[in-house]
Design a protein around this motif. Structure first.
Motif, PDB file in Angstrom:
ATOM      1  N   VAL A   1     -29.381 -35.641  15.143  1.00 34.10           N
ATOM      2  CA  VAL A   1     -28.214 -35.422  15.938  1.00 34.10           C
ATOM      3  C   VAL A   1     -27.295 -35.223  15.061  1.00 34.10           C
ATOM      4  CG1 VAL A   1     -25.573 -36.989  15.902  1.00 34.10           C
ATOM      5  CG2 VAL A   1     -28.059 -38.018  16.459  1.00 34.10           C
ATOM      6  N   VAL A   2     -27.754 -34.741  13.484  1.00 34.39           N
ATOM      7  CA  VAL A   2     -27.059 -34.104  12.506  1.00 34.39           C
ATOM      8  C   VAL A   2     -27.942 -33.300  12.400  1.00 34.39           C
ATOM      9  CG1 VAL A   2     -27.624 -33.568   9.569  1.00 34.39           C
ATOM     10  CG2 VAL A   2     -27.778 -36.062  10.038  1.00 34.39           C
ATOM     11  N   PHE A   3     -28.685 -32.052  12.896  1.00 31.81           N
ATOM     12  CA  PHE A   3     -29.381 -31.128  13.413  1.00 31.81           C
ATOM     13  C   PHE A   3     -28.430 -30.802  14.666  1.00 31.81           C
ATOM     14  CE2 PHE A   3     -32.064 -27.499  15.295  1.00 31.81           C
ATOM     15  CZ  PHE A   3     -32.312 -27.193  14.135  1.00 31.81           C
ATOM     16  N   ALA A   4     -28.476 -31.433  15.445  1.00 34.74           N
ATOM     17  CA  ALA A   4     -27.316 -30.965  16.915  1.00 34.74           C
ATOM     18  C   ALA A   4     -26.346 -30.962  16.324  1.00 34.74           C
ATOM     19  CB  ALA A   4     -28.034 -31.857  18.102  1.00 34.74           C
ATOM     20  N   ALA A   5     -25.128 -31.074  15.349  1.00 37.42           N
ATOM     21  CA  ALA A   5     -23.694 -31.245  15.364  1.00 37.42           C
ATOM     22  C   ALA A   5     -24.174 -29.843  14.481  1.00 37.42           C
ATOM     23  CB  ALA A   5     -23.787 -32.830  14.939  1.00 37.42           C
ATOM     24  N   LEU A   6     -24.809 -29.639  13.237  1.00 38.68           N
ATOM     25  CA  LEU A   6     -24.346 -28.857  12.679  1.00 38.68           C
ATOM     26  C   LEU A   6     -25.079 -27.742  13.159  1.00 38.68           C
ATOM     27  CD1 LEU A   6     -25.975 -29.727   8.980  1.00 38.68           C
ATOM     28  CD2 LEU A   6     -23.998 -29.594   9.828  1.00 38.68           C
TER      29      LEU A   6
ATOM     30  N   GLY B   1     -24.513 -22.128  14.785  1.00 38.85           N
ATOM     31  CA  GLY B   1     -24.599 -21.137  16.332  1.00 38.85           C
ATOM     32  C   GLY B   1     -25.664 -20.638  16.069  1.00 38.85           C
ATOM     33  N   THR B   2     -26.241 -21.256  15.463  1.00 33.61           N
ATOM     34  CA  THR B   2     -27.993 -20.699  14.957  1.00 33.61           C
ATOM     35  C   THR B   2     -28.924 -20.461  16.544  1.00 33.61           C
ATOM     36  OG1 THR B   2     -28.206 -21.605  13.086  1.00 33.61           O
ATOM     37  CG2 THR B   2     -30.545 -21.076  13.789  1.00 33.61           C
ATOM     38  N   ILE B   3     -28.537 -21.734  17.559  1.00 33.11           N
ATOM     39  CA  ILE B   3     -29.563 -21.674  18.338  1.00 33.11           C
ATOM     40  C   ILE B   3     -27.928 -22.307  19.720  1.00 33.11           C
ATOM     41  CG2 ILE B   3     -31.296 -23.344  20.120  1.00 33.11           C
ATOM     42  CD1 ILE B   3     -32.536 -24.193  17.516  1.00 33.11           C
ATOM     43  N   GLU B   4     -28.402 -21.020  20.698  1.00 28.62           N
ATOM     44  CA  GLU B   4     -27.411 -21.042  21.288  1.00 28.62           C
ATOM     45  C   GLU B   4     -27.696 -20.696  23.127  1.00 28.62           C
ATOM     46  OE1 GLU B   4     -24.414 -17.157  20.993  1.00 28.62           O
ATOM     47  OE2 GLU B   4     -24.427 -17.929  18.641  1.00 28.62           O
ATOM     48  N   SER B   5     -28.733 -19.926  23.746  1.00 28.29           N
ATOM     49  CA  SER B   5     -29.192 -20.059  24.354  1.00 28.29           C
ATOM     50  C   SER B   5     -30.405 -20.613  25.260  1.00 28.29           C
ATOM     51  CB  SER B   5     -29.158 -18.287  25.615  1.00 28.29           C
ATOM     52  OG  SER B   5     -30.149 -17.912  24.355  1.00 28.29           O
ATOM     53  N   LYS B   6     -30.408 -20.883  23.364  1.00 26.37           N
ATOM     54  CA  LYS B   6     -31.721 -22.394  24.307  1.00 26.37           C
ATOM     55  C   LYS B   6     -31.785 -23.367  23.219  1.00 26.37           C
ATOM     56  CE  LYS B   6     -34.586 -18.825  25.220  1.00 26.37           C
ATOM     57  NZ  LYS B   6     -35.431 -18.564  26.447  1.00 26.37           N
TER      58      LYS B   6
ATOM     59  N   PHE C   1     -25.885 -36.954  20.401  1.00 27.72           N
ATOM     60  CA  PHE C   1     -27.227 -36.136  20.195  1.00 27.72           C
ATOM     61  C   PHE C   1     -26.413 -35.200  21.888  1.00 27.72           C
ATOM     62  CE2 PHE C   1     -31.098 -34.364  21.416  1.00 27.72           C
ATOM     63  CZ  PHE C   1     -31.530 -33.736  21.002  1.00 27.72           C
ATOM     64  N   LEU C   2     -26.823 -36.022  22.966  1.00 30.00           N
ATOM     65  CA  LEU C   2     -26.606 -35.282  23.483  1.00 30.00           C
ATOM     66  C   LEU C   2     -25.634 -34.505  24.016  1.00 30.00           C
ATOM     67  CD1 LEU C   2     -27.451 -34.837  26.852  1.00 30.00           C
ATOM     68  CD2 LEU C   2     -26.379 -36.708  27.961  1.00 30.00           C
ATOM     69  N   LEU C   3     -23.906 -35.218  23.911  1.00 24.92           N
ATOM     70  CA  LEU C   3     -23.044 -34.583  23.549  1.00 24.92           C
ATOM     71  C   LEU C   3     -23.027 -33.676  22.814  1.00 24.92           C
ATOM     72  CD1 LEU C   3     -20.777 -37.605  23.761  1.00 24.92           C
ATOM     73  CD2 LEU C   3     -21.034 -36.420  25.830  1.00 24.92           C
ATOM     74  N   SER C   4     -23.115 -33.598  21.362  1.00 23.18           N
ATOM     75  CA  SER C   4     -23.032 -32.416  20.650  1.00 23.18           C
ATOM     76  C   SER C   4     -24.228 -31.333  21.296  1.00 23.18           C
ATOM     77  CB  SER C   4     -24.395 -32.987  19.164  1.00 23.18           C
ATOM     78  OG  SER C   4     -23.587 -33.905  18.571  1.00 23.18           O
ATOM     79  N   LEU C   5     -25.057 -31.465  21.925  1.00 17.71           N
ATOM     80  CA  LEU C   5     -25.308 -30.155  22.740  1.00 17.71           C
ATOM     81  C   LEU C   5     -25.122 -29.765  24.266  1.00 17.71           C
ATOM     82  CD1 LEU C   5     -29.578 -31.402  23.121  1.00 17.71           C
ATOM     83  CD2 LEU C   5     -29.030 -29.801  21.309  1.00 17.71           C
ATOM     84  N   LEU C   6     -23.936 -30.670  24.078  1.00 18.48           N
ATOM     85  CA  LEU C   6     -23.353 -30.606  25.183  1.00 18.48           C
ATOM     86  C   LEU C   6     -21.705 -29.839  24.885  1.00 18.48           C
ATOM     87  CD1 LEU C   6     -23.542 -33.138  28.105  1.00 18.48           C
ATOM     88  CD2 LEU C   6     -25.142 -31.579  27.877  1.00 18.48           C
TER      89      LEU C   6
END
Length: 378
Positions: A271-276, A281-286, A203-208
């Motif tokens: 994790v699914v949501f963050a990876a997809l 690119g639905t949520i970029e700067s947030k 999850f963390l890596l998907s966000l990073l």
């Protein structure tokens, strides 16, 4: 270039396949050893996962994939013999004798059903010093660990110990653990549990992964400065840390409690949501907002691990602070490895296509399988 991409994707596939079997936390058993005032006897409660016992003893005799109470109860003597042959308590080289004090029982932990052994160890005088040697399942699973809460005779505070292949034999202190010992032990536990918490890490890596990139004309390009990428990482990590610290504390102090299956399923869904999101690119700067919202759920997952490990009532705050600090240190170690490497590769097609895009697809697929497993208790 295509050869590089194929190699990278193959490596990612092997990595994710290796973690696929670890949708739930790795193998642990839980022991509470309690000294008896005015006696050299040690009372032992030992919780061992049925899945581990089934793997070694083949408890599922009809091979239907389901363990019944009858199948477990019929093998009680073998289970007890297996356990006591892999836990040795001794005083000055003299072994303590084992005795069963109650019939085998079952109990639920956050990751499934456990057999509960109630034992007593009859030892010589403890004055010469008590030692424990643990080796359960080490021959079939070197990553297995025994998590021990030791309460010395006449004491109230527990000493937390972790037995693994590299720490199979340890002394059991007859004096209550000091504040620093408690803090240090739970800090180590926190570091270890973030490192083996593959769903939290993914999850963390998907966000990073997108933190070293910026969007230009609807596509990803490398971030121009390391400082800018570092700020993005800092925002995500800070939000995740703050959120899971809040719910970890609330759950550990039993202020809020959520069903284990709901929490574990929600973590897989995050994790699914963050990876997809990396694909659309639905949520970029947030992304930090996503880290905070889902971090609240991940905190309940950390709390379930801490509950299984046990919190010493005499040093509850120290243990909680130590565990939470350990989680953060383990998390920062992951970021320290990830950020320079990702920034160095950010401008390459391998990173944008092989790591970000293809990697996110594989992570989403793996997490979706975890979600199915957890929702339906497979």
């Amino acid at each position: 270039m295509m050869r590089v991409l194929r190699t990278g994707l193959a490596g990612l596939s092997l990595l994710l396949a290796a973690t696929g079997a670890l949708a739930h936390k790795p193998s642990d058993s839980y022991l509470t050893l309690r000294g008896t005032g005015g006696s050299s006897d040690i009372a032992v409660r030992w919780d061992v996962a049925l899945r581990d016992l089934d793997y070694v003893l083949q408890l599922d005799r009809d091979n239907n994939g389901e363990l019944t109470w009858g199948e477990v109860r019929q093998r009680e003597a073998e289970i007890t013999r297996l356990a006591t042959s892999h836990l040795a308590l001794s005083v000055a080289g003299q072994a303590c004798a084992w005795d069963t004090t109650a019939p085998l029982q079952l109990d639920q932990h956050s990751d499934g059903t456990y057999a509960v052994l109630s034992l007593a160890a009859h030892c010589p005088s403890l004055d010469a010093g008590l030692r424990a040697r643990y080796s359960l399942f080490f021959d079939v699973d070197p990553s297995h660990r025994g998590l021990v809460q030791w309460i010395a005779p006449g004491g109230t505070a527990a000493q937390a110990l972790i037995f693994g292949t590299e720490s199979a034999e340890q002394p059991l202190a007859l004096q209550p653990a000091g504040a620093w010992d408690t803090l240090r032990q739970y800090l180590v536990d926190g570091v270890w549990h973030i490192w083996i918490g593959y769903d939290h890490i993914l999850f963390l890596l998907s966000l990073l992964l997108p933190a070293v990139l910026v969007r230009q004309d609807g596509r990803w390009v490398g971030a121009p400065r390391f400082g800018g990428a570092s700020r993005e990482v800092l925002k995500v990590v800070t939000a995740f840390t703050l959120a899971h610290s809040i719910t970890l504390s609330l759950a550990a102090l039993e202020i809020i409690s959520l069903p284990s299956r709901l929490v574990e399923s929600a973590i897989a869904a995050s994790v699914v949501f963050a990876a997809l999101n990396n694909l659309r690119g639905t949520i970029e700067s947030k992304r930090w907002v996503m880290a905070f919202v889902f971090g609240l759920i991940h905190g309940f997952g950390f709390a379930s691990v801490l509950a299984d490990l046990g919190l010493p009532q005499g040093a509850l705050v120290l243990a909680l602070v130590g565990f939470n600090a350990g989680v953060e240190l383990g998390q920062l170690a992951i970021v320290a490895v990830f950020l320079p490497l990702a920034f160095a590769l950010r401008g390459t097609p391998f990173y944008r296509m092989g790591v970000l895009k293809a990697g996110s697809v594989l992570v989403a697929m793996l997490a979706a399988w975890w979600l199915v497993q957890r929702l339906f208790d497979l």
